[in-house]
Design a protein around this motif. Structure first.
Motif, PDB file in Angstrom:
ATOM      1  N   MET A   1     -14.938-125.098   5.422  1.00  0.00           N
ATOM      2  CA  MET A   1     -14.390-124.736   6.735  1.00  0.00           C
ATOM      3  C   MET A   1     -13.048-125.435   6.945  1.00  0.00           C
ATOM      4  SD  MET A   1     -17.839-124.997   9.084  1.00  0.00           S
ATOM      5  CE  MET A   1     -17.033-124.366  10.571  1.00  0.00           C
ATOM      6  N   SER A   2     -12.214-124.834   7.782  1.00  0.00           N
ATOM      7  CA  SER A   2     -10.909-125.430   8.076  1.00  0.00           C
ATOM      8  C   SER A   2     -10.593-125.289   9.555  1.00  0.00           C
ATOM      9  CB  SER A   2      -9.815-124.756   7.248  1.00  0.00           C
ATOM     10  OG  SER A   2      -9.654-123.404   7.631  1.00  0.00           O
ATOM     11  N   TYR A   3      -9.570-126.043   9.979  1.00  0.00           N
ATOM     12  CA  TYR A   3      -8.954-125.754  11.267  1.00  0.00           C
ATOM     13  C   TYR A   3      -7.454-125.727  11.072  1.00  0.00           C
ATOM     14  CZ  TYR A   3      -7.905-130.717  12.546  1.00  0.00           C
ATOM     15  OH  TYR A   3      -7.433-132.009  12.603  1.00  0.00           O
ATOM     16  N   GLN A   4      -6.787-125.005  11.969  1.00  0.00           N
ATOM     17  CA  GLN A   4      -5.347-124.855  11.968  1.00  0.00           C
ATOM     18  C   GLN A   4      -4.887-125.101  13.395  1.00  0.00           C
ATOM     19  OE1 GLN A   4      -7.528-123.275   9.097  1.00  0.00           O
ATOM     20  NE2 GLN A   4      -7.554-122.061  10.950  1.00  0.00           N
ATOM     21  N   VAL A   5      -3.870-125.935  13.568  1.00  0.00           N
ATOM     22  CA  VAL A   5      -3.391-126.232  14.910  1.00  0.00           C
ATOM     23  C   VAL A   5      -1.891-126.522  14.849  1.00  0.00           C
ATOM     24  CG1 VAL A   5      -3.982-128.697  14.753  1.00  0.00           C
ATOM     25  CG2 VAL A   5      -3.821-127.614  17.003  1.00  0.00           C
ATOM     26  N   ALA A   6      -1.180-126.088  15.860  1.00  0.00           N
ATOM     27  CA  ALA A   6       0.273-126.266  15.925  1.00  0.00           C
ATOM     28  C   ALA A   6       0.629-127.665  16.428  1.00  0.00           C
ATOM     29  CB  ALA A   6       0.878-125.223  16.868  1.00  0.00           C
ATOM     30  N   ASP A   7       1.865-128.074  16.155  1.00  0.00           N
ATOM     31  CA  ASP A   7       2.383-129.312  16.722  1.00  0.00           C
ATOM     32  C   ASP A   7       2.268-129.253  18.245  1.00  0.00           C
ATOM     33  OD1 ASP A   7       3.172-130.499  14.319  1.00  0.00           O
ATOM     34  OD2 ASP A   7       5.184-129.627  14.411  1.00  0.00           O
ATOM     35  N   ASN A   8       1.882-130.366  18.838  1.00  0.00           N
ATOM     36  CA  ASN A   8       1.804-130.527  20.292  1.00  0.00           C
ATOM     37  C   ASN A   8       0.863-129.546  20.985  1.00  0.00           C
ATOM     38  OD1 ASN A   8       3.726-132.683  20.260  1.00  0.00           O
ATOM     39  ND2 ASN A   8       5.269-131.116  19.870  1.00  0.00           N
ATOM     40  N   ALA A   9      -0.084-128.998  20.230  1.00  0.00           N
ATOM     41  CA  ALA A   9      -1.139-128.185  20.853  1.00  0.00           C
ATOM     42  C   ALA A   9      -2.221-129.163  21.302  1.00  0.00           C
ATOM     43  CB  ALA A   9      -1.661-127.141  19.872  1.00  0.00           C
ATOM     44  N   GLU A  10      -3.476-128.805  21.215  1.00  0.00           N
ATOM     45  CA  GLU A  10      -4.549-129.674  21.686  1.00  0.00           C
ATOM     46  C   GLU A  10      -4.597-130.987  20.900  1.00  0.00           C
ATOM     47  OE1 GLU A  10      -5.837-125.406  22.263  1.00  0.00           O
ATOM     48  OE2 GLU A  10      -5.027-126.515  20.596  1.00  0.00           O
ATOM     49  N   ALA A  11      -4.510-132.095  21.624  1.00  0.00           N
ATOM     50  CA  ALA A  11      -4.659-133.406  20.982  1.00  0.00           C
ATOM     51  C   ALA A  11      -6.109-133.543  20.524  1.00  0.00           C
ATOM     52  CB  ALA A  11      -4.291-134.521  21.952  1.00  0.00           C
ATOM     53  N   ARG A  12      -6.303-134.216  19.374  1.00  0.00           N
ATOM     54  CA  ARG A  12      -7.636-134.299  18.795  1.00  0.00           C
ATOM     55  C   ARG A  12      -7.819-135.603  18.062  1.00  0.00           C
ATOM     56  NH1 ARG A  12      -3.976-132.630  15.378  1.00  0.00           N
ATOM     57  NH2 ARG A  12      -3.163-131.243  16.944  1.00  0.00           N
ATOM     58  N   ARG A  13      -9.089-135.956  17.852  1.00  0.00           N
ATOM     59  CA  ARG A  13      -9.412-137.078  16.985  1.00  0.00           C
ATOM     60  C   ARG A  13     -10.688-136.725  16.237  1.00  0.00           C
ATOM     61  NH1 ARG A  13     -11.540-141.986  20.874  1.00  0.00           N
ATOM     62  NH2 ARG A  13     -13.192-140.786  21.873  1.00  0.00           N
ATOM     63  N   SER A  14     -10.821-137.292  15.053  1.00  0.00           N
ATOM     64  CA  SER A  14     -11.935-136.932  14.191  1.00  0.00           C
ATOM     65  C   SER A  14     -12.842-138.121  13.937  1.00  0.00           C
ATOM     66  CB  SER A  14     -11.412-136.394  12.856  1.00  0.00           C
ATOM     67  OG  SER A  14     -10.723-135.182  13.056  1.00  0.00           O
ATOM     68  N   SER A  15     -14.085-137.792  13.616  1.00  0.00           N
ATOM     69  CA  SER A  15     -15.058-138.801  13.227  1.00  0.00           C
ATOM     70  C   SER A  15     -16.015-138.168  12.225  1.00  0.00           C
ATOM     71  CB  SER A  15     -15.817-139.318  14.448  1.00  0.00           C
ATOM     72  OG  SER A  15     -16.540-138.268  15.063  1.00  0.00           O
ATOM     73  N   THR A  16     -16.739-139.022  11.519  1.00  0.00           N
ATOM     74  CA  THR A  16     -17.741-138.536  10.579  1.00  0.00           C
ATOM     75  C   THR A  16     -18.866-139.546  10.461  1.00  0.00           C
ATOM     76  OG1 THR A  16     -18.197-137.856   8.296  1.00  0.00           O
ATOM     77  CG2 THR A  16     -16.364-139.390   8.617  1.00  0.00           C
ATOM     78  N   ALA A  17     -20.082-139.082  10.601  1.00  0.00           N
ATOM     79  CA  ALA A  17     -21.242-139.945  10.430  1.00  0.00           C
ATOM     80  C   ALA A  17     -21.536-140.147   8.950  1.00  0.00           C
ATOM     81  CB  ALA A  17     -22.457-139.355  11.134  1.00  0.00           C
ATOM     82  N   THR A  18     -21.268-139.117   8.156  1.00  0.00           N
ATOM     83  CA  THR A  18     -21.686-139.104   6.743  1.00  0.00           C
ATOM     84  C   THR A  18     -20.576-139.463   5.764  1.00  0.00           C
ATOM     85  OG1 THR A  18     -21.078-136.775   6.543  1.00  0.00           O
ATOM     86  CG2 THR A  18     -23.340-137.266   7.221  1.00  0.00           C
ATOM     87  N   GLY A  19     -19.328-139.447   6.236  1.00  0.00           N
ATOM     88  CA  GLY A  19     -18.173-139.512   5.353  1.00  0.00           C
ATOM     89  C   GLY A  19     -17.673-138.098   5.116  1.00  0.00           C
ATOM     90  N   ALA A  20     -16.399-137.977   4.762  1.00  0.00           N
ATOM     91  CA  ALA A  20     -15.830-136.642   4.543  1.00  0.00           C
ATOM     92  C   ALA A  20     -14.644-136.753   3.600  1.00  0.00           C
ATOM     93  CB  ALA A  20     -15.393-136.021   5.867  1.00  0.00           C
ATOM     94  N   LYS A  21     -14.419-135.665   2.858  1.00  0.00           N
ATOM     95  CA  LYS A  21     -13.232-135.539   2.013  1.00  0.00           C
ATOM     96  C   LYS A  21     -12.496-134.294   2.496  1.00  0.00           C
ATOM     97  CE  LYS A  21     -11.706-135.613  -2.769  1.00  0.00           C
ATOM     98  NZ  LYS A  21     -12.159-135.717  -4.176  1.00  0.00           N
ATOM     99  N   LEU A  22     -11.198-134.446   2.757  1.00  0.00           N
ATOM    100  CA  LEU A  22     -10.404-133.394   3.374  1.00  0.00           C
ATOM    101  C   LEU A  22      -9.130-133.134   2.593  1.00  0.00           C
ATOM    102  CD1 LEU A  22     -10.458-135.093   6.887  1.00  0.00           C
ATOM    103  CD2 LEU A  22     -12.088-133.387   6.052  1.00  0.00           C
ATOM    104  N   PHE A  23      -8.629-131.906   2.684  1.00  0.00           N
ATOM    105  CA  PHE A  23      -7.311-131.555   2.181  1.00  0.00           C
ATOM    106  C   PHE A  23      -6.508-131.149   3.394  1.00  0.00           C
ATOM    107  CE2 PHE A  23      -4.120-128.596   0.615  1.00  0.00           C
ATOM    108  CZ  PHE A  23      -3.614-129.304  -0.457  1.00  0.00           C
ATOM    109  N   ILE A  24      -5.344-131.803   3.587  1.00  0.00           N
ATOM    110  CA  ILE A  24      -4.547-131.596   4.797  1.00  0.00           C
ATOM    111  C   ILE A  24      -3.102-131.283   4.407  1.00  0.00           C
ATOM    112  CG2 ILE A  24      -3.731-132.609   6.962  1.00  0.00           C
ATOM    113  CD1 ILE A  24      -6.128-134.583   6.732  1.00  0.00           C
ATOM    114  N   ALA A  25      -2.532-130.274   5.037  1.00  0.00           N
ATOM    115  CA  ALA A  25      -1.106-129.962   4.861  1.00  0.00           C
ATOM    116  C   ALA A  25      -0.465-129.904   6.234  1.00  0.00           C
ATOM    117  CB  ALA A  25      -0.931-128.628   4.140  1.00  0.00           C
ATOM    118  N   ASP A  26       0.690-130.567   6.349  1.00  0.00           N
ATOM    119  CA  ASP A  26       1.446-130.524   7.610  1.00  0.00           C
ATOM    120  C   ASP A  26       2.921-130.742   7.363  1.00  0.00           C
ATOM    121  OD1 ASP A  26       1.516-133.388   7.311  1.00  0.00           O
ATOM    122  OD2 ASP A  26      -0.251-133.574   8.559  1.00  0.00           O
TER     123      ASP A  26
END
Length: 109
Positions: free
Chosen positions: A84-109
Motif C-alpha cells: 500500500m502507498s500514500y501520495q500527498v502534496a507539499d503543504n497538504a495535510e500535516a501528518r505523523r507516522s508510527s508503527t507498533a511492529t516496525g516498518a520498511k518504506l520506500f519514499i520519494a519526494d
C-alpha cells in the motif's frame, strides 16, 4: 514531482550507508539518494516508533514490510500494509507516522 535530466541508473540499497533518526519513541534508519530535485529513501522504523514531528512535505510513500499508521493533524488515521502507498502534496495535510511492529518504506519526494 517532475524528474528532469536524470539518466537511467540503478541503486543497490545494501551499499548505501544509513543515517539514524530518533523519533519521539524508537528510531528510524534512512538510506538516502538524491537525484537532482528528487530525494529517494529506503526507511526502516523500529517497533514502537513514533515520529517526533508533524510533516507537511509532499511524498510518495510505499510500505514494503510491517504496518505503518499515519495520523493526520485533523485526527484521521490510515493504516498502510505491505503493497500500500500514500501520495500527498507539499503543504497538504500535516501528518505523523508510527508503527507498533516496525516498518520498511520506500519514499520519494
Amino acid at each position: 514531482m517532475k524528474i528532469n535530466s536524470n539518466p537511467f541508473c540503478t541503486t543497490d540499497w545494501s551499499n548505501i550507508s544509513r543515517t539514524e533518526h530518533a523519533g519521539e519513541v524508537g528510531t528510524g534508519y534512512w538510506a538516502t539518494q538524491d537525484f537532482g530535485d528528487i530525494c529517494v529513501r529506503m526507511v526502516e522504523y523500529t517497533p514502537g516508533h513514533v515520529a517526533d514531528h508533524w510533516c507537511s512535505k509532499g511524498h510518495v510513500l510505499c510500505c514494503l514490510e510491517g504496518v505503518l499508521e499515519t495520523e493526520l493533524q485533523d485526527g484521521r488515521r490510515f493504516i498502510l500494509k505491505p503493497g500500500m502507498s500514500y501520495q500527498v502534496a507539499d503543504n497538504a495535510e500535516a501528518r505523523r507516522s508510527s508503527t507498533a511492529t516496525g516498518a520498511k518504506l520506500f519514499i520519494a519526494d
